[in-house]
Design an enzyme around this catalytic site. Structure first.
Site, PDB file in Angstrom:
ATOM      1  CG  ASN A  44      -1.649  -2.568   6.160  1.00 41.05           C
ATOM      2  OD1 ASN A  44      -0.832  -3.400   5.812  1.00 41.05           O
ATOM      3  ND2 ASN A  44      -2.068  -2.251   7.301  1.00 41.05           N
ATOM      4  CD  GLU A  46      -1.228   0.423  11.018  1.00 39.09           C
ATOM      5  OE1 GLU A  46      -2.217  -0.259  11.199  1.00 39.09           O
ATOM      6  OE2 GLU A  46      -0.472   0.579  12.163  1.00 39.09           O
ATOM      7  CB  CYS A  55      -6.595   0.748   2.386  1.00 42.66           C
ATOM      8  SG  CYS A  55      -7.600   1.291   3.761  1.00 42.66           S
ATOM      9  CD  GLU A  57      -7.912  -2.987   0.416  1.00 38.74           C
ATOM     10  OE1 GLU A  57      -6.907  -2.414   1.034  1.00 38.74           O
ATOM     11  OE2 GLU A  57      -9.293  -3.162   0.849  1.00 38.74           O
ATOM     12  CB  CYS A  91     -10.437   0.505  -0.375  1.00 39.75           C
ATOM     13  SG  CYS A  91      -9.010   0.836   0.178  1.00 39.75           S
TER      14      CYS A  91
END
Length: 132
Positions: A44, A46, A55, A57, A91
């Protein structure tokens, strides 16, 4: 294809080390497996503008897709949370589009031997997809 969930979870745990999470401190790693046995990983990332956060994924999926990989059979997601982290709605939607038959493995980074297993279809039944 026999999927080694432990190897995939370990790859996600290693990918977690690359997390850029200065705000939440919630580090997540993901590992995506193709039918050919290739693994693409992501962590991830940010942003102070939270909507721009991505994210693990999706980082793994986007990297794999832009590298020309397809036919995804499994994804593992690892973070420090009881029972392991569950993919968010965004996701789940992208996995439903690009990996609809994939298995989803989640594990707590504090105990990667305890793996929970789902399918994308279980996580997002009746997904919105456009059939060509």
């Amino acid at each position: 294809m026999k999927i080694n969930s432990r190897n995939l979870v370990n790859a996600a745990a290693k990918a977690r080390e690359g997390s850029v999470s200065p705000y939440s401190k919630f580090k997540v790693g993901a590992a995506l497996l193709t039918a050919a046995g290739e693994i693409s990983t992501g962590a991830n990332v940010e942003s102070a503008s939270y909507g721009l956060t991505c994210c693990a994924e999706r980082v793994a999926l986007f990297g794999a897709l832009t590298a020309g990989k397809r036919d995804f059979v499994a994804i593992a997601v690892v973070a420090r949370c009881e029972g392991g982290p569950m993919p968010c709605g965004a996701c789940r939607q992208l996995l439903a589009e690009y990996a609809p038959d994939a298995k989803v493995f989640v594990a707590d980074s504090g105990d990667v031997k305890k793996i929970r297993e789902f399918t994308v279809k279980e996580l997002l039944p009746k997904a919105f997809v456009i059939v060509p």
